[in-house]
Design a protein around this motif. Sequence first.
Motif, short mmCIF file in Angstrom:
data_model
loop_
_atom_site.label_atom_id
_atom_site.label_comp_id
_atom_site.label_asym_id
_atom_site.label_seq_id
_atom_site.Cartn_x
_atom_site.Cartn_y
_atom_site.Cartn_z
N ALA A 94 0.81 -1.22 0.00
CA ALA A 94 0.00 0.00 0.00
C ALA A 94 0.84 1.27 0.00
N ASP A 95 2.10 1.16 0.49
CA ASP A 95 2.93 2.37 0.60
C ASP A 95 3.71 2.67 -0.68
N GLN A 96 3.46 1.88 -1.75
CA GLN A 96 4.13 2.16 -3.02
C GLN A 96 3.08 2.17 -4.13
N LYS A 97 3.21 3.11 -5.04
CA LYS A 97 2.24 3.19 -6.16
C LYS A 97 2.34 1.94 -7.03
N VAL A 131 -0.18 3.60 5.61
CA VAL A 131 -0.78 4.71 4.85
C VAL A 131 -2.08 5.18 5.50
N THR A 132 -2.53 6.37 5.10
CA THR A 132 -3.81 6.90 5.61
C THR A 132 -4.97 6.15 4.94
N LYS A 133 -6.17 6.30 5.52
CA LYS A 133 -7.35 5.62 4.95
C LYS A 133 -7.61 6.11 3.52
N ALA A 137 -7.62 3.78 0.15
CA ALA A 137 -8.77 3.70 -0.76
C ALA A 137 -8.33 3.92 -2.21
N GLU A 138 -7.43 4.91 -2.41
CA GLU A 138 -6.90 5.18 -3.77
C GLU A 138 -6.16 3.95 -4.31
N HIS A 139 -5.35 3.36 -3.43
CA HIS A 139 -4.54 2.20 -3.83
C HIS A 139 -5.43 1.02 -4.19
N LEU A 140 -6.50 0.80 -3.42
CA LEU A 140 -7.42 -0.30 -3.69
C LEU A 140 -8.08 -0.14 -5.06
N LEU A 141 -8.42 1.12 -5.42
CA LEU A 141 -9.00 1.39 -6.74
C LEU A 141 -8.01 1.06 -7.85
N PRO A 154 -7.16 -5.77 1.94
CA PRO A 154 -6.05 -5.03 2.55
C PRO A 154 -5.65 -5.67 3.88
N VAL A 155 -4.35 -5.81 4.14
CA VAL A 155 -3.88 -6.41 5.40
C VAL A 155 -2.65 -5.68 5.93
N SER A 156 -2.34 -5.93 7.20
CA SER A 156 -1.06 -5.52 7.76
C SER A 156 -0.51 -6.69 8.57
#
Length: 303
Positions: A94-97, A131-133, A137-141, A154-156
Amino acid sequence: MTHRSGFACFVGRPNAGKSTLTNALVGQKVAITSGRPQTTRHTIRGIVHRADAQLVLVDTPGLHRPRTLLGERLNHLVKDTLTEVDVVGFCLPADQKVGPGDRFIAEQLVQLSRDGRGTPVVAVVTKADLVTKGRLAEHLLAVQQLGEWTDIVPVSAQSGYQVEVLTDVLVSHLPEGPALYPEGELTDEPEQVMVAELVREAALEGVRDELPHSLAVVVEEIVPREDTGDGTPMLDVRVNLYVERDSQKAIIIGRGGARLRDVGSQARRGIEALLGARVYLDLHVKVAKDWQRDPKQLGRLGF
């Protein structure tokens, strides 16, 4: 109660959090983790035991565009694994595009399903705690647009966020069947491979970027010591670390051997926990010139 059992495999570009996730699902360390890409070389299985299921996790090296013969062999290993599992987890941090590496893997996975195998692919957005919520959300899209995924989770692995949810999702894609491994067994990886991975992990801590690809670790022997003096069991573990150049050998050994001593101390603690005995660890660093490009040397080092 229906019981399911089968194999799942995590793929993703190097350093997407696959090994850390494997350890989180199993609940114990079975896969080498490192902040450096390309630290996994072997297919390590972690086994998740539940009353209703047994999920066998196959951890693979990161899929990438190969630049060396070693890279090509690692990619073949991944592709062979993909054809033999019941469900694939495609890890995207999630922390990388989403980048070219992710698109390359997405294409391979789409191709796999086109080949008629129909293996379900779950997109796993790792490192969700970083990352922030809004960013999540952007990354999930962006992940959704990459391909046709059976699920997106999404997981951690660090905080445990949605680790159980991911286990449920993976289990839902397994066929019905009995347990494949005895209760309590967490990995089917041979002890020698686990020992080699622990040494490799310790050796990679805090060294320069060029080293991960250039380091191979081979366990020469693990033998019980005949007489320890005080009667407590002890094992002699002899390990060779292979690098490609003299300059890399100097990095691993460190000034006056200080770095190699640190590597030995750190690895020994993990090995003693793994083998359940006191260990005398004997490390030797050797140069095998350009081994990643030499078929003979690759074979000798176990690739």
